[in-house]
Design a protein around this motif. Structure first.
Motif, PDB file in Angstrom:
ATOM      1  N   HIS A 151       0.841  -1.194   0.000  1.00 40.29           N
ATOM      2  CA  HIS A 151       0.000   0.000   0.000  1.00 40.29           C
ATOM      3  C   HIS A 151       0.883   1.254   0.000  1.00 40.29           C
ATOM      4  O   HIS A 151       0.638   2.214  -0.746  1.00 40.29           O
ATOM      5  CB  HIS A 151      -0.912  -0.022   1.227  1.00 40.29           C
ATOM      6  N   VAL A 152       1.941   1.234   0.815  1.00 39.78           N
ATOM      7  CA  VAL A 152       2.868   2.366   0.890  1.00 39.78           C
ATOM      8  C   VAL A 152       3.620   2.527  -0.431  1.00 39.78           C
ATOM      9  O   VAL A 152       3.802   3.656  -0.922  1.00 39.78           O
ATOM     10  CB  VAL A 152       3.860   2.161   2.052  1.00 39.78           C
ATOM     11  N   VAL A 153       4.057   1.428  -1.027  1.00 37.64           N
ATOM     12  CA  VAL A 153       4.754   1.484  -2.320  1.00 37.64           C
ATOM     13  C   VAL A 153       3.856   2.112  -3.381  1.00 37.64           C
ATOM     14  O   VAL A 153       4.285   2.972  -4.164  1.00 37.64           O
ATOM     15  CB  VAL A 153       5.199   0.070  -2.752  1.00 37.64           C
ATOM     16  N   HIS A 154       2.579   1.718  -3.397  1.00 38.49           N
ATOM     17  CA  HIS A 154       1.632   2.265  -4.367  1.00 38.49           C
ATOM     18  C   HIS A 154       1.450   3.768  -4.149  1.00 38.49           C
ATOM     19  O   HIS A 154       1.413   4.563  -5.106  1.00 38.49           O
ATOM     20  CB  HIS A 154       0.296   1.533  -4.254  1.00 38.49           C
ATOM     21  N   PHE A 155       1.338   4.161  -2.888  1.00 38.58           N
ATOM     22  CA  PHE A 155       1.200   5.579  -2.556  1.00 38.58           C
ATOM     23  C   PHE A 155       2.384   6.387  -3.092  1.00 38.58           C
ATOM     24  O   PHE A 155       2.210   7.424  -3.742  1.00 38.58           O
ATOM     25  CB  PHE A 155       1.097   5.735  -1.031  1.00 38.58           C
ATOM     26  N   CYS A 156       3.595   5.920  -2.815  1.00 38.78           N
ATOM     27  CA  CYS A 156       4.791   6.661  -3.240  1.00 38.78           C
ATOM     28  C   CYS A 156       4.924   6.687  -4.766  1.00 38.78           C
ATOM     29  O   CYS A 156       5.359   7.695  -5.344  1.00 38.78           O
ATOM     30  CB  CYS A 156       6.036   6.050  -2.609  1.00 38.78           C
ATOM     31  N   ILE A 187      11.057   4.210  -6.795  1.00 40.75           N
ATOM     32  CA  ILE A 187      10.789   3.085  -5.896  1.00 40.75           C
ATOM     33  C   ILE A 187      11.939   2.084  -5.938  1.00 40.75           C
ATOM     34  O   ILE A 187      12.231   1.494  -6.982  1.00 40.75           O
ATOM     35  CB  ILE A 187       9.480   2.362  -6.270  1.00 40.75           C
ATOM     36  N   LEU A 188      12.572   1.900  -4.803  1.00 34.11           N
ATOM     37  CA  LEU A 188      13.633   0.905  -4.665  1.00 34.11           C
ATOM     38  C   LEU A 188      13.073  -0.200  -3.756  1.00 34.11           C
ATOM     39  O   LEU A 188      13.179  -0.125  -2.537  1.00 34.11           O
ATOM     40  CB  LEU A 188      14.869   1.560  -4.047  1.00 34.11           C
ATOM     41  N   HIS A 189      12.463  -1.191  -4.383  1.00 35.46           N
ATOM     42  CA  HIS A 189      11.683  -2.194  -3.660  1.00 35.46           C
ATOM     43  C   HIS A 189      12.419  -3.536  -3.663  1.00 35.46           C
ATOM     44  O   HIS A 189      12.714  -4.087  -4.723  1.00 35.46           O
ATOM     45  CB  HIS A 189      10.304  -2.338  -4.336  1.00 35.46           C
ATOM     46  N   ILE A 190      12.708  -4.039  -2.468  1.00 34.22           N
ATOM     47  CA  ILE A 190      13.266  -5.391  -2.307  1.00 34.22           C
ATOM     48  C   ILE A 190      12.142  -6.241  -1.732  1.00 34.22           C
ATOM     49  O   ILE A 190      11.850  -6.181  -0.528  1.00 34.22           O
ATOM     50  CB  ILE A 190      14.484  -5.405  -1.353  1.00 34.22           C
ATOM     51  N   PHE A 244      14.316  14.224  -7.385  1.00 40.68           N
ATOM     52  CA  PHE A 244      13.442  13.062  -7.210  1.00 40.68           C
ATOM     53  C   PHE A 244      13.512  12.636  -5.742  1.00 40.68           C
ATOM     54  O   PHE A 244      14.458  12.958  -5.023  1.00 40.68           O
ATOM     55  CB  PHE A 244      13.858  11.901  -8.120  1.00 40.68           C
ATOM     56  N   HIS A 245      12.473  11.921  -5.300  1.00 41.68           N
ATOM     57  CA  HIS A 245      12.438  11.357  -3.956  1.00 41.68           C
ATOM     58  C   HIS A 245      12.551   9.840  -4.055  1.00 41.68           C
ATOM     59  O   HIS A 245      12.050   9.224  -5.002  1.00 41.68           O
ATOM     60  CB  HIS A 245      11.149  11.734  -3.233  1.00 41.68           C
ATOM     61  N   VAL A 246      13.188   9.231  -3.068  1.00 41.20           N
ATOM     62  CA  VAL A 246      13.450   7.787  -3.102  1.00 41.20           C
ATOM     63  C   VAL A 246      12.732   7.092  -1.954  1.00 41.20           C
ATOM     64  O   VAL A 246      12.837   7.518  -0.795  1.00 41.20           O
ATOM     65  CB  VAL A 246      14.962   7.496  -3.004  1.00 41.20           C
ATOM     66  N   LEU A 247      11.995   6.038  -2.286  1.00 39.04           N
ATOM     67  CA  LEU A 247      11.460   5.142  -1.262  1.00 39.04           C
ATOM     68  C   LEU A 247      12.289   3.864  -1.273  1.00 39.04           C
ATOM     69  O   LEU A 247      12.358   3.171  -2.287  1.00 39.04           O
ATOM     70  CB  LEU A 247       9.993   4.788  -1.535  1.00 39.04           C
ATOM     71  N   VAL A 248      12.927   3.569  -0.152  1.00 40.42           N
ATOM     72  CA  VAL A 248      13.597   2.278   0.025  1.00 40.42           C
ATOM     73  C   VAL A 248      12.628   1.389   0.794  1.00 40.42           C
ATOM     74  O   VAL A 248      12.318   1.663   1.956  1.00 40.42           O
ATOM     75  CB  VAL A 248      14.923   2.434   0.794  1.00 40.42           C
ATOM     76  N   ALA A 249      12.116   0.348   0.149  1.00 46.23           N
ATOM     77  CA  ALA A 249      11.134  -0.555   0.752  1.00 46.23           C
ATOM     78  C   ALA A 249      11.707  -1.970   0.753  1.00 46.23           C
ATOM     79  O   ALA A 249      11.931  -2.549  -0.310  1.00 46.23           O
ATOM     80  CB  ALA A 249       9.821  -0.517  -0.035  1.00 46.23           C
ATOM     81  N   VAL A 250      11.942  -2.510   1.939  1.00 43.19           N
ATOM     82  CA  VAL A 250      12.539  -3.846   2.059  1.00 43.19           C
ATOM     83  C   VAL A 250      11.620  -4.728   2.888  1.00 43.19           C
ATOM     84  O   VAL A 250      11.339  -4.434   4.050  1.00 43.19           O
ATOM     85  CB  VAL A 250      13.936  -3.788   2.708  1.00 43.19           C
ATOM     86  N   ASP A 251      11.151  -5.806   2.299  1.00 45.83           N
ATOM     87  CA  ASP A 251      10.302  -6.767   2.989  1.00 45.83           C
ATOM     88  C   ASP A 251      11.191  -7.851   3.602  1.00 45.83           C
ATOM     89  O   ASP A 251      11.969  -8.489   2.907  1.00 45.83           O
ATOM     90  CB  ASP A 251       9.313  -7.387   2.003  1.00 45.83           C
ATOM     91  N   GLY A 252      11.075  -8.051   4.909  1.00 46.65           N
ATOM     92  CA  GLY A 252      11.907  -9.052   5.582  1.00 46.65           C
ATOM     93  C   GLY A 252      13.328  -8.579   5.800  1.00 46.65           C
ATOM     94  O   GLY A 252      14.275  -9.327   5.586  1.00 46.65           O
ATOM     95  N   VAL A 253      13.477  -7.340   6.257  1.00 49.74           N
ATOM     96  CA  VAL A 253      14.811  -6.746   6.394  1.00 49.74           C
ATOM     97  C   VAL A 253      15.671  -7.496   7.404  1.00 49.74           C
ATOM     98  O   VAL A 253      16.910  -7.434   7.339  1.00 49.74           O
ATOM     99  CB  VAL A 253      14.697  -5.256   6.773  1.00 49.74           C
ATOM    100  N   ASN A 254      15.066  -8.225   8.336  1.00 50.37           N
ATOM    101  CA  ASN A 254      15.848  -8.951   9.330  1.00 50.37           C
ATOM    102  C   ASN A 254      16.738 -10.023   8.707  1.00 50.37           C
ATOM    103  O   ASN A 254      17.709 -10.469   9.321  1.00 50.37           O
ATOM    104  CB  ASN A 254      14.937  -9.572  10.392  1.00 50.37           C
TER     105      ASN A 254
END
Length: 413
Positions: free
Chosen positions: A155-160, A167-170, A271-281
């Motif tokens: 949802h946050v990725v879509h917003f950004c 979008i820098l999505h992992i 530009f603005h950057v979103l770093v989105a990482v799922d399971g960062v642990n």
């Protein structure tokens, strides 16, 4: 949608299904009134009371859906409702990142609908008020398994994306530390290992999501790939991405260059950057990778992990860092662990501190009702008792209002 013989009652159908779900039910306690079947947890009384007292003041469709498909306009009015992700956004914003079971629903329902939930709304409000002159703020979505952390991140990725952020999505950091094939010694640093296949796949998806930026952003130094190929200073960043896609051996280095250039140039204001990482642990956990001599490879020895760790530092400005913690990505951790300090360990926690924690919980009464109604509308729940108050209470009892468990239970009905 699903054929069946006879019309067994809801309890019998669910009971039959539960026998084959070892992962969903780890042990069975003696059934006691007011207790959840397999964990001994009490049914959420707030939801049970809501089911007893609810009054039909809205149409079913108004409960489960909102016509507002732009996440930028989502607020408290849409909380608990599903919004439709336009087909074009599904292709460009989410070439990767959506959970497999959600993609199965998309295929079955012929639509991609996300529920607007309170944790995501809280995070969207923070992002709307971001001061891009300050260091990037780190947000961590955490919660028990199956509560919807990944979909809140989406949802946050879509917003950004709708706000024209890069979008820098992992989508699953675990994939970079588990069962990777064709590891190569890094040409940049002999102490590290390249993961060309994983890097090349990520670059393809990164290109799909951010193609409009790749011609605008220019690299600030010259990069030499081999004796005959190089990317000159001032060239579009897209040339680096193409190099990693077409020359798979260079893919890991290309990812490192992309991350370095974005981090360096994010403060420009272009530009603005979103770093989105799922399971960062997973970046600070143990890997399942071994060398030929059977010795375990540490995560910091992987070039992709080394570069991603640098990207989640808050020593840059012009964007935001949104992370999730995942039990699935926690190799060798207890199944019940979900708190940041439990999943990250001391090293990971210290590396990400300070951060803003956002708890993703089980469904609220409104969300539970909305989810059930959405499944009924799409004929995902076909049992004759599913629309009744008795059926709802039994689904609540068996799922404990956990989104993941509820989805699995309803798939059998």
């Amino acid at each position: 949608m699903r054929e069946r013989s006879g019309t067994p009652n809801l309890h019998e159908s669910v009971g039959t299904m539960l026998k084959g779900m070892a992962r969903l039910i780890s042990r069975v306690h003696k059934l006691d009134r007011g207790r959840f079947l397999h964990t001994g947890t009490r049914i959420p009384q707030s939801i049970a009371g809501h089911l007893d007292n609810q009054a039909p003041v809205e149409s079913p469709r108004a409960i489960s859906r909102t016509s507002e498909s732009d996440p930028v306009k989502h607020g408290e009015q849409q909380e608990g409702q599903h919004y439709n992700i336009p087909h074009q956004d599904l292709k460009t914003v989410f070439p990767h990142g959506l959970p497999p079971r959600f993609l199965m629903q998309v295929k079955t329902f012929s639509e991609a609908c996300l529920m607007v939930r309170k944790p995501a709304l809280e995070l969207l409000q923070y992002l709307k008020n971001t001061n891009f002159a300050h260091p990037a703020v780190r947000y961590i979505l955490y919660g028990e398994k199956g509560t919807g952390k990944t979909l809140s991140l989406c949802h946050v990725v879509h917003f950004c994306a709708k706000q024209d952020w890069l979008i820098l999505h992992i989508p699953d950091a675990l994939r970079w530390v588990k069962n990777c094939r064709d590891l190569l010694q890094s040409t940049h640093n002999k102490q590290r290992l390249d993961q060309p296949l994983e890097a090349s796949t990520w670059l393809k998806n990164f290109k799909t999501s951010n193609e409009r930026f790749l011609s605008q952003i220019k690299v600030q130094e010259k990069y030499v790939w081999n004796k005959r190929e190089s990317t000159e200073k001032g060239s579009p960043l897209g040339e680096v991405v193409e190099q990693g896609i077409t020359r798979v051996r260079n893919a890991t280095d290309a990812v490192g260059i992309v991350l370095k250039e974005l981090k360096r140039q994010s403060s420009s204001g272009l530009f603005h950057v979103l770093v989105a990482v799922d399971g960062v642990n997973a970046l600070w956990g143990r890997t399942t990778l071994r060398r030929e001599d059977k010795s375990v490879i540490a995560p910091e020895e992987l070039a992709l992990i080394h570069n991603l760790r640098k990207m989640v530092k808050n020593d840059w400005n012009g964007g935001a860092i949104v992370l999730t913690l995942s039990q699935t990505g926690s190799l060798f951790k207890p199944r019940t662990a979900y708190l940041p300090q439990e999943l990250l360990g001391k090293e990971g926690f210290d590396a990400l501190d300070p951060f803003i924690p956002i708890l993703v919980s089980n469904y609220s009464p409104k969300e539970f009702e909305s989810c059930i109604q959405y499944y009924l509308e799409n004929n995902w729940l076909q049992h004759e008792k599913a629309p009744t108050e008795e059926g709802r209470k039994e689904l609540l009892f068996l799922s404990n209002a956990n989104p993941g468990q509820l989805e699995r239970l309803c798939a059998y009905l």
